[in-house]
Design a protein around this motif. Structure first.
Motif, PDB file in Angstrom:
ATOM      1  N   ARG A  10       0.836  -1.205   0.000  1.00 46.01           N
ATOM      2  CA  ARG A  10       0.000   0.000   0.000  1.00 46.01           C
ATOM      3  C   ARG A  10       0.871   1.256   0.000  1.00 46.01           C
ATOM      4  O   ARG A  10       0.628   2.193  -0.754  1.00 46.01           O
ATOM      5  CB  ARG A  10      -0.958   0.003   1.191  1.00 46.01           C
ATOM      6  N   PHE A  11       1.917   1.271   0.846  1.00 48.20           N
ATOM      7  CA  PHE A  11       2.836   2.412   0.868  1.00 48.20           C
ATOM      8  C   PHE A  11       3.503   2.585  -0.497  1.00 48.20           C
ATOM      9  O   PHE A  11       3.610   3.684  -1.020  1.00 48.20           O
ATOM     10  CB  PHE A  11       3.911   2.249   1.944  1.00 48.20           C
ATOM     11  N   ARG A  12       3.973   1.483  -1.042  1.00 49.19           N
ATOM     12  CA  ARG A  12       4.650   1.527  -2.335  1.00 49.19           C
ATOM     13  C   ARG A  12       3.722   2.106  -3.397  1.00 49.19           C
ATOM     14  O   ARG A  12       4.124   2.961  -4.191  1.00 49.19           O
ATOM     15  CB  ARG A  12       5.110   0.124  -2.718  1.00 49.19           C
ATOM     16  N   SER A  13       2.481   1.674  -3.407  1.00 51.01           N
ATOM     17  CA  SER A  13       1.499   2.167  -4.371  1.00 51.01           C
ATOM     18  C   SER A  13       1.252   3.671  -4.189  1.00 51.01           C
ATOM     19  O   SER A  13       1.181   4.423  -5.161  1.00 51.01           O
ATOM     20  CB  SER A  13       0.197   1.383  -4.207  1.00 51.01           C
ATOM     21  N   ASP A  14       1.140   4.102  -2.940  1.00 48.32           N
ATOM     22  CA  ASP A  14       0.954   5.533  -2.658  1.00 48.32           C
ATOM     23  C   ASP A  14       2.154   6.332  -3.142  1.00 48.32           C
ATOM     24  O   ASP A  14       2.006   7.390  -3.764  1.00 48.32           O
ATOM     25  CB  ASP A  14       0.743   5.783  -1.162  1.00 48.32           C
ATOM     26  N   PHE A  15       3.361   5.852  -2.858  1.00 46.18           N
ATOM     27  CA  PHE A  15       4.570   6.553  -3.274  1.00 46.18           C
ATOM     28  C   PHE A  15       4.685   6.598  -4.798  1.00 46.18           C
ATOM     29  O   PHE A  15       5.159   7.589  -5.358  1.00 46.18           O
ATOM     30  CB  PHE A  15       5.821   5.923  -2.673  1.00 46.18           C
ATOM     31  N   ASP A  16       4.268   5.534  -5.469  1.00 49.80           N
ATOM     32  CA  ASP A  16       4.284   5.539  -6.933  1.00 49.80           C
ATOM     33  C   ASP A  16       3.419   6.675  -7.471  1.00 49.80           C
ATOM     34  O   ASP A  16       3.800   7.358  -8.416  1.00 49.80           O
ATOM     35  CB  ASP A  16       3.799   4.200  -7.495  1.00 49.80           C
ATOM     36  N   ARG A  17       2.265   6.901  -6.871  1.00 55.51           N
ATOM     37  CA  ARG A  17       1.393   8.002  -7.297  1.00 55.51           C
ATOM     38  C   ARG A  17       2.004   9.360  -6.960  1.00 55.51           C
ATOM     39  O   ARG A  17       1.943  10.294  -7.749  1.00 55.51           O
ATOM     40  CB  ARG A  17       0.008   7.866  -6.666  1.00 55.51           C
ATOM     41  N   ILE A  18       2.628   9.481  -5.796  1.00 50.67           N
ATOM     42  CA  ILE A  18       3.245  10.742  -5.375  1.00 50.67           C
ATOM     43  C   ILE A  18       4.388  11.124  -6.308  1.00 50.67           C
ATOM     44  O   ILE A  18       4.601  12.302  -6.596  1.00 50.67           O
ATOM     45  CB  ILE A  18       3.740  10.643  -3.910  1.00 50.67           C
ATOM     46  N   ALA A  19       5.104  10.134  -6.818  1.00 55.06           N
ATOM     47  CA  ALA A  19       6.250  10.399  -7.694  1.00 55.06           C
ATOM     48  C   ALA A  19       5.857  11.211  -8.919  1.00 55.06           C
ATOM     49  O   ALA A  19       6.676  11.962  -9.453  1.00 55.06           O
ATOM     50  CB  ALA A  19       6.895   9.080  -8.125  1.00 55.06           C
ATOM     51  N   ASP A  20       4.619  11.091  -9.351  1.00 54.79           N
ATOM     52  CA  ASP A  20       4.173  11.788 -10.555  1.00 54.79           C
ATOM     53  C   ASP A  20       3.652  13.200 -10.273  1.00 54.79           C
ATOM     54  O   ASP A  20       3.311  13.925 -11.203  1.00 54.79           O
ATOM     55  CB  ASP A  20       3.099  10.975 -11.267  1.00 54.79           C
ATOM     56  N   CYS A  52      14.779   8.301  -0.476  1.00 56.10           N
ATOM     57  CA  CYS A  52      15.213   9.401  -1.345  1.00 56.10           C
ATOM     58  C   CYS A  52      14.104   9.971  -2.218  1.00 56.10           C
ATOM     59  O   CYS A  52      14.252  11.046  -2.781  1.00 56.10           O
ATOM     60  CB  CYS A  52      16.374   8.952  -2.221  1.00 56.10           C
ATOM     61  N   GLY A  53      12.989   9.257  -2.331  1.00 57.51           N
ATOM     62  CA  GLY A  53      11.890   9.773  -3.149  1.00 57.51           C
ATOM     63  C   GLY A  53      12.329  10.034  -4.570  1.00 57.51           C
ATOM     64  O   GLY A  53      13.034   9.231  -5.175  1.00 57.51           O
ATOM     65  N   THR A  54      11.943  11.177  -5.099  1.00 58.69           N
ATOM     66  CA  THR A  54      12.270  11.516  -6.484  1.00 58.69           C
ATOM     67  C   THR A  54      13.638  12.173  -6.616  1.00 58.69           C
ATOM     68  O   THR A  54      13.995  12.655  -7.680  1.00 58.69           O
ATOM     69  CB  THR A  54      11.191  12.428  -7.085  1.00 58.69           C
ATOM     70  N   GLY A  55      14.402  12.195  -5.540  1.00 60.64           N
ATOM     71  CA  GLY A  55      15.788  12.614  -5.607  1.00 60.64           C
ATOM     72  C   GLY A  55      16.062  14.098  -5.446  1.00 60.64           C
ATOM     73  O   GLY A  55      17.166  14.557  -5.715  1.00 60.64           O
ATOM     74  N   ARG A  56      15.104  14.859  -4.984  1.00 63.87           N
ATOM     75  CA  ARG A  56      15.315  16.304  -4.833  1.00 63.87           C
ATOM     76  C   ARG A  56      16.467  16.596  -3.876  1.00 63.87           C
ATOM     77  O   ARG A  56      17.387  17.337  -4.204  1.00 63.87           O
ATOM     78  CB  ARG A  56      14.041  16.988  -4.348  1.00 63.87           C
ATOM     79  N   ASP A  72      14.959   3.826  -1.963  1.00 61.46           N
ATOM     80  CA  ASP A  72      13.549   4.117  -1.708  1.00 61.46           C
ATOM     81  C   ASP A  72      12.743   2.838  -1.900  1.00 61.46           C
ATOM     82  O   ASP A  72      13.154   1.939  -2.633  1.00 61.46           O
ATOM     83  CB  ASP A  72      13.030   5.209  -2.651  1.00 61.46           C
ATOM     84  N   LEU A  73      11.603   2.772  -1.255  1.00 65.10           N
ATOM     85  CA  LEU A  73      10.700   1.630  -1.328  1.00 65.10           C
ATOM     86  C   LEU A  73       9.998   1.531  -2.687  1.00 65.10           C
ATOM     87  O   LEU A  73       9.651   0.458  -3.141  1.00 65.10           O
ATOM     88  CB  LEU A  73       9.651   1.758  -0.211  1.00 65.10           C
ATOM     89  N   SER A  74       9.830   2.667  -3.345  1.00 63.02           N
ATOM     90  CA  SER A  74       9.058   2.734  -4.582  1.00 63.02           C
ATOM     91  C   SER A  74       9.949   2.676  -5.820  1.00 63.02           C
ATOM     92  O   SER A  74      10.813   3.527  -6.017  1.00 63.02           O
ATOM     93  CB  SER A  74       8.251   4.041  -4.597  1.00 63.02           C
ATOM     94  N   GLU A  75       9.723   1.672  -6.667  1.00 57.78           N
ATOM     95  CA  GLU A  75      10.469   1.560  -7.923  1.00 57.78           C
ATOM     96  C   GLU A  75      10.232   2.775  -8.804  1.00 57.78           C
ATOM     97  O   GLU A  75      11.153   3.261  -9.460  1.00 57.78           O
ATOM     98  CB  GLU A  75      10.069   0.290  -8.672  1.00 57.78           C
ATOM     99  N   HIS A  76       8.998   3.249  -8.820  1.00 53.43           N
ATOM    100  CA  HIS A  76       8.672   4.401  -9.662  1.00 53.43           C
ATOM    101  C   HIS A  76       9.396   5.654  -9.164  1.00 53.43           C
ATOM    102  O   HIS A  76       9.904   6.442  -9.970  1.00 53.43           O
ATOM    103  CB  HIS A  76       7.162   4.619  -9.703  1.00 53.43           C
TER     104      HIS A  76
END
Length: 94
Positions: A10-20, A52-56, A72-76
Motif C-alpha cells: 500500500r505504501f509503495r502504491s501511494d509513493f508511486d502516485r506521489i512520484a508523478d 530518497c523519493g524523487t531525488g530532490r 527508496d521503497l518505490s520503484e517508480h
C-alpha cells in the motif's frame, strides 16, 4: 499475504502516485535542505540517503558527497529520481 507485506504494498502504491506529482507541490522547505547540506563537509567520501523519493535532496547531497547511495521503497520513485538526476556519483536502488 501477511499484514506487513500488504502494508508495504500500500505504501509503495501511494509513493508511486506521489512520484508523478509536480515536485514543487510536496517537497521539503528549501531553507531546511540548505541548512542540512551545510553540515556535510565538501568532499565527503560516501553517504546513504534512505527514503530518497524523487531525488530532490539527493541531487543537493550529490554536490558534496563523492559516492552517494540513495534508496527508496518505490520503484517508480527511483525511476523518476534517476531521470531527474545528471549526477554520476549516485547509485539509486529499491
Amino acid at each position: 499475504m501477511s499484514h506487513s507485506s500488504a502494508t508495504a504494498d500500500r505504501f509503495r502504491s501511494d509513493f508511486d502516485r506521489i512520484a508523478d506529482l509536480p515536485e514543487r507541490r510536496w517537497h521539503l522547505d528549501d531553507q531546511f535542505v540548505r541548512q542540512l547540506i551545510t553540515h556535510i563537509p565538501k568532499g565527503a567520501v560516501s553517504g546513504l540517503e534512505v527514503g530518497c523519493g524523487t531525488g530532490r535532496v539527493t541531487r543537493a547531497l550529490a554536490e558534496r558527497i563523492e559516492h552517494l547511495h540513495a534508496v527508496d521503497l518505490s520503484e517508480h520513485m527511483i525511476r523518476v529520481a534517476e531521470r531527474r538526476s545528471a549526477a554520476t556519483n549516485v547509485r539509486y536502488e529499491v
